[in-house]
Design a protein around this motif. Structure first.
Motif, PDB file in Angstrom:
ATOM      1  N   LEU A 156      21.560   5.785 -15.408  1.00 33.80           N
ATOM      2  CA  LEU A 156      21.046   7.154 -16.262  1.00 33.80           C
ATOM      3  C   LEU A 156      20.472   7.839 -16.282  1.00 33.80           C
ATOM      4  O   LEU A 156      18.793   7.351 -16.392  1.00 33.80           O
ATOM      5  CB  LEU A 156      21.076   6.587 -18.162  1.00 33.80           C
ATOM      6  N   ILE A 157      20.195   9.332 -16.383  1.00 29.49           N
ATOM      7  CA  ILE A 157      19.010  10.155 -16.158  1.00 29.49           C
ATOM      8  C   ILE A 157      18.666  10.719 -17.819  1.00 29.49           C
ATOM      9  O   ILE A 157      19.442  11.470 -18.254  1.00 29.49           O
ATOM     10  CB  ILE A 157      18.881  11.540 -15.250  1.00 29.49           C
ATOM     11  N   VAL A 158      17.411  11.057 -18.186  1.00 31.82           N
ATOM     12  CA  VAL A 158      17.670  11.223 -19.778  1.00 31.82           C
ATOM     13  C   VAL A 158      16.555  11.486 -19.768  1.00 31.82           C
ATOM     14  O   VAL A 158      15.816  11.424 -19.460  1.00 31.82           O
ATOM     15  CB  VAL A 158      18.152  10.190 -21.053  1.00 31.82           C
ATOM     16  N   GLY A 159      16.505  13.419 -20.499  1.00 29.13           N
ATOM     17  CA  GLY A 159      15.510  14.229 -20.784  1.00 29.13           C
ATOM     18  C   GLY A 159      15.546  14.822 -22.638  1.00 29.13           C
ATOM     19  O   GLY A 159      16.281  14.772 -22.743  1.00 29.13           O
ATOM     20  N   GLY A 160      14.736  15.565 -21.911  1.00 27.08           N
ATOM     21  CA  GLY A 160      14.798  17.255 -23.263  1.00 27.08           C
ATOM     22  C   GLY A 160      13.805  16.807 -23.761  1.00 27.08           C
ATOM     23  O   GLY A 160      12.412  16.216 -23.618  1.00 27.08           O
ATOM     24  N   SER A 161      13.185  17.504 -25.412  1.00 28.79           N
ATOM     25  CA  SER A 161      11.807  17.773 -26.329  1.00 28.79           C
ATOM     26  C   SER A 161      11.797  15.810 -26.932  1.00 28.79           C
ATOM     27  O   SER A 161      10.288  15.571 -27.200  1.00 28.79           O
ATOM     28  CB  SER A 161      12.097  18.968 -26.813  1.00 28.79           C
ATOM     29  N   LYS A 162      12.885  15.646 -27.356  1.00 26.13           N
ATOM     30  CA  LYS A 162      12.976  14.024 -27.892  1.00 26.13           C
ATOM     31  C   LYS A 162      12.598  13.285 -27.873  1.00 26.13           C
ATOM     32  O   LYS A 162      15.028  13.398 -28.079  1.00 26.13           O
ATOM     33  CB  LYS A 162      13.031  15.571 -30.139  1.00 26.13           C
ATOM     34  N   VAL A 163      12.522  12.282 -28.791  1.00 25.49           N
ATOM     35  CA  VAL A 163      13.034  10.893 -28.724  1.00 25.49           C
ATOM     36  C   VAL A 163      14.219  10.707 -29.263  1.00 25.49           C
ATOM     37  O   VAL A 163      15.281  10.103 -29.631  1.00 25.49           O
ATOM     38  CB  VAL A 163      11.861  10.306 -28.895  1.00 25.49           C
ATOM     39  N   SER A 164      13.448  11.126 -30.843  1.00 21.79           N
ATOM     40  CA  SER A 164      14.714  11.033 -31.617  1.00 21.79           C
ATOM     41  C   SER A 164      16.000  11.788 -31.730  1.00 21.79           C
ATOM     42  O   SER A 164      16.595  10.851 -31.667  1.00 21.79           O
ATOM     43  CB  SER A 164      13.844  12.198 -33.270  1.00 21.79           C
ATOM     44  N   SER A 165      16.456  12.670 -30.643  1.00 23.07           N
ATOM     45  CA  SER A 165      17.745  12.639 -31.224  1.00 23.07           C
ATOM     46  C   SER A 165      18.127  11.906 -29.696  1.00 23.07           C
ATOM     47  O   SER A 165      19.594  12.042 -29.259  1.00 23.07           O
ATOM     48  CB  SER A 165      17.906  14.227 -30.423  1.00 23.07           C
ATOM     49  N   LYS A 166      17.707  10.590 -28.978  1.00 25.43           N
ATOM     50  CA  LYS A 166      18.209  10.513 -27.726  1.00 25.43           C
ATOM     51  C   LYS A 166      17.999   8.601 -27.892  1.00 25.43           C
ATOM     52  O   LYS A 166      18.126   8.072 -27.080  1.00 25.43           O
ATOM     53  CB  LYS A 166      17.567  10.553 -26.260  1.00 25.43           C
ATOM     54  N   LEU A 167      17.641   8.758 -29.034  1.00 26.13           N
ATOM     55  CA  LEU A 167      17.281   7.205 -30.077  1.00 26.13           C
ATOM     56  C   LEU A 167      18.491   5.933 -29.896  1.00 26.13           C
ATOM     57  O   LEU A 167      18.395   4.988 -29.068  1.00 26.13           O
ATOM     58  CB  LEU A 167      16.165   7.015 -30.928  1.00 26.13           C
ATOM     59  N   ALA A 168      19.369   6.219 -30.403  1.00 23.06           N
ATOM     60  CA  ALA A 168      20.704   5.179 -30.465  1.00 23.06           C
ATOM     61  C   ALA A 168      21.105   5.903 -29.053  1.00 23.06           C
ATOM     62  O   ALA A 168      21.769   4.072 -28.618  1.00 23.06           O
ATOM     63  CB  ALA A 168      21.526   6.409 -31.065  1.00 23.06           C
TER      64      ALA A 168
END
Length: 401
Positions: A199-211
């Motif tokens: 899984l490659i995960v990025g973007g600006s916020k942890v909150s949007s990818k926490l789940a």
């Protein structure tokens, strides 16, 4: 549980499983395309992806076809968000004239006048009841068709009238070819994937990818975390991130994810060096430093060359790659190298690569690698919820095989 949800959605009936000859067909499409201030469409991918279902219905002699879509987030009727702006592009790509209906009542009149016609209804979000999943609007939409086809993956995580409510009253309700293609691709990446899975995960916020991060640990073997959200994880490891964007209230959550991954023997990779600057828009200084040595007053805006090399090696050793979120401020050339290098690395593998819509697809496009990815999803929020292990509302209301 996740596999059961994916299988349930895979088992949805498609437009190919029913007889549509001489039937009125309503297709929920996703024509929510980006436009500039002159209403010129900058990316018509979503329109192109809807064409196979529309053409299938035309070729199989549907009595008439009604296309329903939203555009943007209008508040009431607004010329700015009218689907008239996409009408010509749809006509050109479809290679035929399309009637335009300002209202649902106009659709009924056009259906009576022209058999075999394709009709585009004005922006469904001009109706206040759409986002409320209003029963009256749902029944009105259902009255326009014998068969309801949902082909709008980008809105399949929304329980709206045109994605869910209508199905309660439609005689037949099935998935379009794009919706089937989307769920089949996610099933390939998540239900029965070739391992190892990255899984490659990025973007600006942890909150949007926490789940996502919590729920996907039992599916993947390794995770690359980049973009601004990696700053929060680096801070959780005790690094001073200076002026970098950090979600301080989620540092504890980031630490829990790192611990949970370690327990599950899932390897997490974070940047080892970063590109940092004194100002994003008016930068006078740009430096490459170890992640723990960002200069005072600077902020991390991209991964450094050592990280780029490390991440590329991780990519090369993967058989299934799921990517959601860019890994730097790719819109600014000086800070785009990390994301683009990783896109090139993914395209060079024989792995099955699933790209999770939105900014990620745009970054892949700008890197010139769109055609070298196995599948690029048309839905940002929908793809994220699928990765989190949720069953999407639009799938729940369709018929099963």
């Amino acid at each position: 549980m996740r596999e059961a949800g994916i299988e349930l959605m895979k088992n949805t009936k498609s437009v190919r499983d029913i007889d549509i000859k001489d039937k009125r067909v309503l297709i929920r499409v996703d024509f929510n395309v980006p436009m500039d201030e002159d209403f010129d469409i900058s990316d018509d991918t979503r329109i192109r992806e809807a064409l196979p279902t529309i053409n299938y219905c035309i070729d199989n002699h549907a009595k008439n076809i009604v296309l329903v879509s939203h555009l943007g987030r209008p508040k009431g009727r607004s010329a700015e968000f009218s689907l008239k702006h996409v009408l010509k592009r749809v006509e050109r790509l479809l290679g035929r004239d399309i009637a335009f209906a300002e209202t649902i009542e106009n659709v009924e009149n056009l259906q009576q006048q022209n058999e075999g016609s394709v009709i585009l209804l004005e922006n469904i979000r001009f109706y206040e009841g759409e986002e409320k999943n209003d029963e009256e609007l749902s029944t009105k939409l259902a009255s326009l068709c014998d068969i309801y086809v949902n082909d709008a993956f980008g809105t399949s995580h929304r329980a709206h009238s045109s994605t869910c409510g209508i199905a309660k009253y439609a005689k037949e309700r099935v998935a379009g070819l794009l919706l089937k293609k989307e769920i089949d691709s996610f099933a390939k990446a998540m239900a029965n994937p070739l391992k190892p899975v990255l899984l490659i995960v990025g973007g600006s916020k942890v909150s949007s990818k926490l789940a996502l991060l919590h729920n996907i640990l039992n599916v993947v073997d390794k995770i690359i975390i980049g973009g601004a959200m990696s700053n929060t994880f680096l801070k959780a490891r005790g690094f001073d991130m200076q002026k970098s964007l950090v979600e301080d209230d989620l540092v504890g959550d980031a630490r829990k994810i790192l611990d949970k991954a370690k327990e599950g023997k899932v390897k997490i990779y974070l940047p080892v060096d970063v590109v940092s600057t004194d100002d994003i828009k008016e930068h006078r200084h740009i430096k490459i430093t170890p992640a723990q040595d960002i200069p005072e007053g600077f902020m991390a805006v991209d991964m450094g060359p050592a990280t780029s090399k490390l991440f590329s090696e991780v990519v090369r050793d993967s058989q299934t790659i799921i990517w959601n979120g860019p890994l730097g401020i790719y819109e600014i050339q000086a800070f785009s190298r990390g994301t683009f290098n990783l896109a090139h690395a993914v395209s060079d593998t024989y792995a099955f690569s699933l790209i999770g819509g939105g900014d990620t697809a745009d970054a892949i496009d700008k890197a010139g690698e769109r055609d070298n990815m196995s599948f690029i999803s048309t839905g940002g929020g929908a793809s994220l919820e699928l990765l989190e292990g949720k069953i999407l509302p639009a799938f729940e209301v369709l018929e099963r095989k």
